[in-house]
Structures are given as C-alpha cells and as structure tokens.
Design a protein around this motif. Sequence first.
Motif, PDB file in Angstrom:
ATOM      1  N   PRO A  34       0.819  -1.208   0.000  1.00  0.00           N
ATOM      2  CA  PRO A  34       0.000   0.000   0.000  1.00  0.00           C
ATOM      3  C   PRO A  34       0.854   1.259   0.000  1.00  0.00           C
ATOM      4  O   PRO A  34       2.073   1.197   0.209  1.00  0.00           O
ATOM      5  N   PRO A  35       0.247   2.413  -0.224  1.00  0.00           N
ATOM      6  CA  PRO A  35       1.009   3.666  -0.106  1.00  0.00           C
ATOM      7  C   PRO A  35       1.619   3.786   1.293  1.00  0.00           C
ATOM      8  O   PRO A  35       1.019   3.367   2.280  1.00  0.00           O
ATOM      9  N   TYR A  36       2.808   4.337   1.349  1.00  0.00           N
ATOM     10  CA  TYR A  36       3.504   4.570   2.625  1.00  0.00           C
ATOM     11  C   TYR A  36       3.628   3.262   3.415  1.00  0.00           C
ATOM     12  O   TYR A  36       3.378   3.210   4.617  1.00  0.00           O
ATOM     13  N   SER A  37       4.018   2.204   2.692  1.00  0.00           N
ATOM     14  CA  SER A  37       3.949   0.866   3.288  1.00  0.00           C
ATOM     15  C   SER A  37       4.824   0.712   4.524  1.00  0.00           C
ATOM     16  O   SER A  37       4.454  -0.006   5.457  1.00  0.00           O
ATOM     17  N   SER A  38       5.986   1.365   4.571  1.00  0.00           N
ATOM     18  CA  SER A  38       6.874   1.154   5.719  1.00  0.00           C
ATOM     19  C   SER A  38       6.344   1.799   6.991  1.00  0.00           C
ATOM     20  O   SER A  38       6.726   1.419   8.093  1.00  0.00           O
ATOM     21  N   THR A  39       5.447   2.788   6.849  1.00  0.00           N
ATOM     22  CA  THR A  39       4.851   3.450   8.026  1.00  0.00           C
ATOM     23  C   THR A  39       3.325   3.363   7.953  1.00  0.00           C
ATOM     24  O   THR A  39       2.628   4.250   8.430  1.00  0.00           O
ATOM     25  N   PHE A  40       2.822   2.272   7.383  1.00  0.00           N
ATOM     26  CA  PHE A  40       1.385   2.176   7.114  1.00  0.00           C
ATOM     27  C   PHE A  40       0.563   2.151   8.401  1.00  0.00           C
ATOM     28  O   PHE A  40      -0.539   2.700   8.450  1.00  0.00           O
ATOM     29  N   SER A  41       1.068   1.532   9.450  1.00  0.00           N
ATOM     30  CA  SER A  41       0.324   1.522  10.719  1.00  0.00           C
ATOM     31  C   SER A  41       0.262   2.923  11.316  1.00  0.00           C
ATOM     32  O   SER A  41      -0.756   3.318  11.892  1.00  0.00           O
ATOM     33  N   SER A 101      -5.689   6.830  -6.328  1.00  0.00           N
ATOM     34  CA  SER A 101      -6.274   5.656  -6.971  1.00  0.00           C
ATOM     35  C   SER A 101      -5.213   4.584  -7.194  1.00  0.00           C
ATOM     36  O   SER A 101      -4.052   4.884  -7.528  1.00  0.00           O
ATOM     37  N   LEU A 102      -5.604   3.330  -6.984  1.00  0.00           N
ATOM     38  CA  LEU A 102      -4.694   2.217  -7.211  1.00  0.00           C
ATOM     39  C   LEU A 102      -4.961   1.526  -8.540  1.00  0.00           C
ATOM     40  O   LEU A 102      -4.441   0.433  -8.794  1.00  0.00           O
ATOM     41  N   ALA A 103      -5.756   2.147  -9.393  1.00  0.00           N
ATOM     42  CA  ALA A 103      -6.059   1.552 -10.703  1.00  0.00           C
ATOM     43  C   ALA A 103      -4.813   1.582 -11.586  1.00  0.00           C
ATOM     44  O   ALA A 103      -4.045   2.547 -11.576  1.00  0.00           O
ATOM     45  N   ILE A 104      -4.602   0.494 -12.318  1.00  0.00           N
ATOM     46  CA  ILE A 104      -3.483   0.428 -13.258  1.00  0.00           C
ATOM     47  C   ILE A 104      -3.914   1.116 -14.547  1.00  0.00           C
ATOM     48  O   ILE A 104      -4.848   0.678 -15.223  1.00  0.00           O
ATOM     49  N   ARG A 105      -3.222   2.206 -14.883  1.00  0.00           N
ATOM     50  CA  ARG A 105      -3.638   3.026 -16.026  1.00  0.00           C
ATOM     51  C   ARG A 105      -2.517   3.095 -17.052  1.00  0.00           C
ATOM     52  O   ARG A 105      -1.337   3.258 -16.700  1.00  0.00           O
ATOM     53  N   GLY A 106      -2.906   3.001 -18.343  1.00  0.00           N
ATOM     54  CA  GLY A 106      -1.960   3.196 -19.427  1.00  0.00           C
ATOM     55  C   GLY A 106      -0.964   2.068 -19.570  1.00  0.00           C
ATOM     56  O   GLY A 106      -1.004   1.049 -18.876  1.00  0.00           O
ATOM     57  N   THR A 114       6.923  -9.631 -11.216  1.00  0.00           N
ATOM     58  CA  THR A 114       6.950  -8.331 -11.884  1.00  0.00           C
ATOM     59  C   THR A 114       6.416  -7.267 -10.950  1.00  0.00           C
ATOM     60  O   THR A 114       5.371  -7.445 -10.317  1.00  0.00           O
ATOM     61  N   TYR A 115       7.133  -6.169 -10.899  1.00  0.00           N
ATOM     62  CA  TYR A 115       6.780  -5.021 -10.064  1.00  0.00           C
ATOM     63  C   TYR A 115       6.122  -3.959 -10.930  1.00  0.00           C
ATOM     64  O   TYR A 115       6.567  -3.657 -12.028  1.00  0.00           O
ATOM     65  N   ARG A 116       5.014  -3.366 -10.438  1.00  0.00           N
ATOM     66  CA  ARG A 116       4.348  -2.280 -11.164  1.00  0.00           C
ATOM     67  C   ARG A 116       3.915  -1.213 -10.170  1.00  0.00           C
ATOM     68  O   ARG A 116       3.074  -1.462  -9.289  1.00  0.00           O
ATOM     69  N   ALA A 117       4.537  -0.020 -10.269  1.00  0.00           N
ATOM     70  CA  ALA A 117       4.153   1.099  -9.404  1.00  0.00           C
ATOM     71  C   ALA A 117       2.833   1.671  -9.899  1.00  0.00           C
ATOM     72  O   ALA A 117       2.661   1.911 -11.091  1.00  0.00           O
ATOM     73  N   VAL A 118       1.881   1.889  -8.981  1.00  0.00           N
ATOM     74  CA  VAL A 118       0.536   2.293  -9.401  1.00  0.00           C
ATOM     75  C   VAL A 118       0.087   3.626  -8.841  1.00  0.00           C
ATOM     76  O   VAL A 118      -0.927   4.162  -9.288  1.00  0.00           O
ATOM     77  N   ALA A 119       0.779   4.184  -7.858  1.00  0.00           N
ATOM     78  CA  ALA A 119       0.293   5.436  -7.273  1.00  0.00           C
ATOM     79  C   ALA A 119       1.409   6.110  -6.516  1.00  0.00           C
ATOM     80  O   ALA A 119       2.441   5.510  -6.200  1.00  0.00           O
ATOM     81  N   GLN A 120       1.174   7.380  -6.223  1.00  0.00           N
ATOM     82  CA  GLN A 120       2.112   8.098  -5.378  1.00  0.00           C
ATOM     83  C   GLN A 120       2.119   7.486  -3.980  1.00  0.00           C
ATOM     84  O   GLN A 120       1.180   6.835  -3.570  1.00  0.00           O
ATOM     85  N   GLY A 121       3.184   7.742  -3.258  1.00  0.00           N
ATOM     86  CA  GLY A 121       3.298   7.164  -1.925  1.00  0.00           C
ATOM     87  C   GLY A 121       3.922   5.791  -1.936  1.00  0.00           C
ATOM     88  O   GLY A 121       4.029   5.135  -0.908  1.00  0.00           O
ATOM     89  N   GLY A 122       4.334   5.325  -3.139  1.00  0.00           N
ATOM     90  CA  GLY A 122       5.047   4.052  -3.217  1.00  0.00           C
ATOM     91  C   GLY A 122       4.162   2.831  -3.321  1.00  0.00           C
ATOM     92  O   GLY A 122       4.633   1.724  -3.079  1.00  0.00           O
ATOM     93  N   ALA A 123       2.884   2.969  -3.653  1.00  0.00           N
ATOM     94  CA  ALA A 123       2.017   1.799  -3.803  1.00  0.00           C
ATOM     95  C   ALA A 123       2.416   1.034  -5.060  1.00  0.00           C
ATOM     96  O   ALA A 123       2.662   1.630  -6.112  1.00  0.00           O
ATOM     97  N   TRP A 124       2.465  -0.288  -4.953  1.00  0.00           N
ATOM     98  CA  TRP A 124       2.808  -1.092  -6.118  1.00  0.00           C
ATOM     99  C   TRP A 124       2.214  -2.484  -5.990  1.00  0.00           C
ATOM    100  O   TRP A 124       1.948  -2.983  -4.903  1.00  0.00           O
TER     101      TRP A 124
END
Length: 709
Positions: free
Chosen positions: A485-492, A631-636, A695-705
């Motif tokens: 998720p976004p901000y995964s290392s400090t998600f809690s 948004s976490l939608a994969i676009r383009g 395979t890694y795919r970045a999907v949003a700001q904040g480091g979500a992938w």
Amino acid sequence: MKRVSVDIGGTFTDCFVAWGEQCVEGKALTTHHNLAVGFNDALADACRQLALTPQQLLPEVDSVRYATTLGTNALIERKGPRVGLLVTTGFKHTVPLSRARGYGEGLSEPEQMDIPNAARPDALVPIPMIREVRERVDYLGQVFWALDEDDVRLRIRELVDAGAEALVVMFTNSVVNPAHELRVREIFLEEYPAHMLGAVPVLLSHQVVGRKGEYARATSTIVDAFLHQIMYHGLGTLELNLRQQGYLKPMLVNHNSGGMAQLNSTDALQTVHSGPVSGIAASEYLAAAAELGNVVATDMGGTSFDIGIVVQGGLKFYDFNPVIDRWLVSVPMVHLVALGAGGGSIARYERMYKTVEIGPQSAGSDPGPACYDRGGQHPTVTDADLLLGYLDPKHYANGRIPLNVRRARQVMRDALCDELGLDVIEVAKLVKKQVDAAMANGIATELRTRGYEPKDFTVLAYGGNGPLHACGIASALGVSKVLAPPYSSTFSACGAGTVNQMHIHEMNTWTVLFNPNTRSFFGDFDAFNRGVEELERRGREDLVRQGLDPALIRYRLELDMRYGNQRVQTAVVTPLARLRSQRDVLQLMELFHARYGERFGEGSQSPETGVRINTLRVCAYVEQPSVRFASLAIRGEPLAPPEPVAWRECHFVGHDAPLQTAVYDDRARAEGTQIDGPAVITTRATTYLVEPGWTYRAVAQGGAWFLRR
C-alpha cells in the motif's frame, strides 16, 4: 489537513505527517528508556523533508495521535506496580484457579498440546495480595448481603500495609448493581486521601468491563491496573514533550478497538496492540476507497508479523474475549494474530528436526540484529537478508544505521553453520525460507479457519520488512498478486491518522427474543431501549468531555446473541437503534440467523432452542477527516524502469548460484514503472525485493505497487 500520527513499535518508531496535500514518513529506533527521544528523532526525520523544524510544525497540526506497544512490553517484562485485589467472600481463588485452564492461554499451539508440562504465568496479583470482603449481590442485582464497611476498612489497611501500589475491586454481579464497588472507592479515599498516599489508582471492575464473567472481568481489571502506572508516566512524558515543543492540544491515543480518544479518556488496557490494529484500520479504509474487495493485512515489522482480515462489505472481526499475553480478558478488540517473525526475530537451531526455527524471541532495537553492530549476539532475519544481498549496508534506514556484514556472517556461522553443516549463504537462505513459510502458514491458517481461501483475498504487505519478504510469503502461500500500500513502511502510523474518536460501552442483559417453552416472543421493548439509551449516554458523555459537538456523534448497536444455552456467542451489528414492534424482533432474529450460518455453516442454526441476547454494546463515535489515498487503478501502458544505480549479486531460494540483480532508487516508484525481477529498490524508508519470476508495477504516489507472478 495537518496531522502527526505515530506508531511506536518494538524496534522502530514510525512517524507519518500529513501536511496539507503533502505526506511524508519518518523513522527512528525506538528508545524504550524514554519514548519521547525516539519520537523526536522520527518527527525530526519527517520535518527535514518538509524543510520545517518540529517547533514550527507542531503548533500548526490539528492533532497528534499515538499508537504504542508500551503496555505490551510492560507485560512481557512484568514491569508494573504491586497490585492488591478485593473480592467477594468465597471468591478468593477465582483468579489463581483461572478456570482451571488459565495456564494454557497465551501459549503456542505446540505448547498447548503438552498442557501437563505448561507453566503457569507469573501472577500479577499473588495470593497474599488478595482479600475477601463480606458482601454479596445476586444475579438480579438485589443486595443479598450488605457491604460490611468495617471489614472493607480492615482489608484495605492490610493491602496498603503489604505494599499495594494499585487497588482492584472485583465483586460478584457488580455489573448488575455496582453500589458496593462504588462505596469501596469512597471508603478508600476516606481512609487514605490523596495527600497521604499520592496517586494510588483504585479500579472498579464494572467500570472496566460491563459483562458478566468474574474471571475475565477480574483479569481485565488487574491487567489495566498493572499497566496503569507505566502508561500514565510513559504517555504523560510524551504529552509533556509535545508541550515543550509548542503543541498545546490534547494528545490522542489509539485504542485496540479501532478507535481513539484523549489520554484522559483512555484505559491502559485499551492501548495493548493498538499499533497493529491501526494498520488494520488503514487497510479497511484503503480497501473501501480502492475497491480491493477482501483483504488480508500483513504487517512485518522488526519484532512481529501481524495478520488481520478485512472482508468486503465492512464486516469486522472482533475478539470479545481476547488473550493478552497469558491472560484472558473481556474487552472488545479488533481481531489480530501476531507471530514472532519480524526482521529482528532470532534464528536458532532446532535440534529435534535439525533445522532452523525463527522467533518468537526478538533482538528488538537494543541491541538489535547483530549487523547493527550494537552488541547483538544472535543471528536474525535481518542478518540473513543482508547476507543474501538484499540490503545496502551503507543506505539502510536512509543511511542512519550502517550495517556490518562481517558481524552478521560471524554470528550466522557460530550459531547455525556448524550445527547444520551448511555454509553461511545456504543457512541464510534457509532462514529466509523458514520465516516466509511461517508467515504464509499463519495467513493460510487464519483465513481457512474462518472459511476463506487465500486466493480470494488481496494480500497487503506493509511494515518495515513487508515489501522485502512479500514475494517469498506469496510464493509459500500460493497466491500470485500482492499489494504494497502507499507509505507501506509506516502504514500503521498512517492508519493511526484514519481512525475516528470512539468509545465502546457494554452492558450485560438477559433478553430472550424467543422462548421455546412458552413459544412466545420478546415484548418488553422499554426495558431493552432503556439499556441502549444508557450506553449511548455513557458514550456521548465520553465524547462531549473531550470537546466534541454532540450533534456529530453517531452510534452503532452490537449484540452478543446465542441459541438457547449454547456457550458460543455471535456478535451481530444491527441497523435497529431501538426495538419498537414484533417485526423488529423478527428482523433481529433473521439477522442473527444469517450471521450464525456464515460463521458455522448454513443449516447449523437451531432457533427451536430459543434465541437470547447476552450483551448490549454501543459504539459511540465522531467521524474525522482522513488521509486520502490516490487511486490504485493500473492506467496506461507500463513505463520502462530508470537506469539502475548499481548491480550486485543476490542469492534467492531455489537458485543455487547468485543472480546479477539490478538496484534502483526512489525513481523506480514513479507511477507506471514496471520492473521484472530480480531487482532491489532501495528507498529512504524501506527496501522492495522483486524475486525472479515476479513483476513489479508502481501504481500510485506514496510508493504503492503491485507484485504479480
């Protein structure tokens, strides 16, 4: 929105700052001797990214929220005051006997299978600190034996002379009629005013737990009293630290019920596991916002691996009688499974099966893993990750913790290599394989025991080590998609900024909706509604006392229901705020029928034995502005990755030889970036590992992938 949210873990203190449209993360080692030091370091790390000082930032934020493991650590270390207990005559051994099975609660599954050799936990209240008082109230709340006040004064004096630093009062049936418990507190203050003994807390069991069940109510209040002092001083120090830096608003503390409140409206018991529960709250919010469906939240930090379930449709899983450490308690807590499988978990040789066993012991933050070079003597998961090439010794934790590869190799060789007859790299691979398998097994067990299949869930991997082990966990679990998720290392810590101010109040009841003997339905609606109104009043007073507008308060009614005399109870959340007709009673029974079938299988219901409500529970809350996730939608079309900043050899489970692995920096987190493994992405907050075949795919700001196999 301007907000500071903090998760104080066993190894790291995470700080998440929302500053208008900008969100930043800060990390520092937890300083157990003074939590304020670690908080200041983490906040300063976040402030540097905003080009501000803490003194400039704190006066401007709307709130500072803490989720902490301070209470958990105090229980583990048995650091607390000497507690005295007053009970009804004849109930002196209720707590020591612990329902004749208390020594098995809180043990691991293998230990529970060998109960004769199980050890009882060290008593928080030894038998010499328990006193009986002459009084008795029956199950209807009628006084059967009036309180003997002279006897109360004598017993209090005996406990004070024995060194009691906190006093717990637990009388039988006090949840029905609390008059005797209330009078005991008055007598204590008459005998020992505050100017004589200072702040000796007197905790009344009916105020901590509103349900019947003497043993669980007693242990809940005892644990609350045991933690009261350290929580008061620890969190009080944090609040004083905020005052010194210009923050003058009340400090907010996250609760393990999934809400939060001001420090003066928080019981110590409510803070246990509040950090991991905040991560589950953030997972629930993200799942709803991004339409992820069913989600299993996994938080791999430095000390533990925490698992929570978020099911589509908003159904929450609560433990209404959770086990905290080794004690059964009776407070509603968001369901959480914690495994001793964090980055600091110690790896040791298991002689019976001649393999490696991970945890539950942890190196924590002091001294930490051996590679921290702070005196750690045992190999840990982090040491294995370093030896396998995943971690950058010079840029770990943004360069603030240089890692010593030679030290990690030495402890791995001394502790494990000779016993296993393997070289250091093979042992490190075994450590990673074992810890990934343990975490995957924990997820599968948790889901399947509740009737779910892992393939029907999106796995969220967060925490400082979650993205590093995501591929290994998913491979062992047999799933092909993972979301960090976004901000995964400090998600809690981020989750601590998404919860509402909330209080939960309970009341024991004997409400028979359907009586099979008379074949009649419940009709005393006024009595039922009075109980709900009383609980709403308590919640409203709690929130108004904290300065909230009564017009903004919302309520949620929950009922513990069961068929006939079954001991198993099912929690039912009902849209009905009141019962006004037989139609409402039938609607409530149909809702219970459906929930019971979902839990135990359709066709297992038995309404012919009767339907009963045992507990009324009202959740009073005020919705708060929350962090907005992109948004976490994969676009383009996918974007080509940037040029690697380096190449290095990494070792992977299932591959005999090392593989040349591309190393990327923060630029690889740009939305749309796609990278085929093997690859390592090192950011200022954490390390992402893309194993071969993924395979890694970045999907949003904040480091979500997303990771896909």
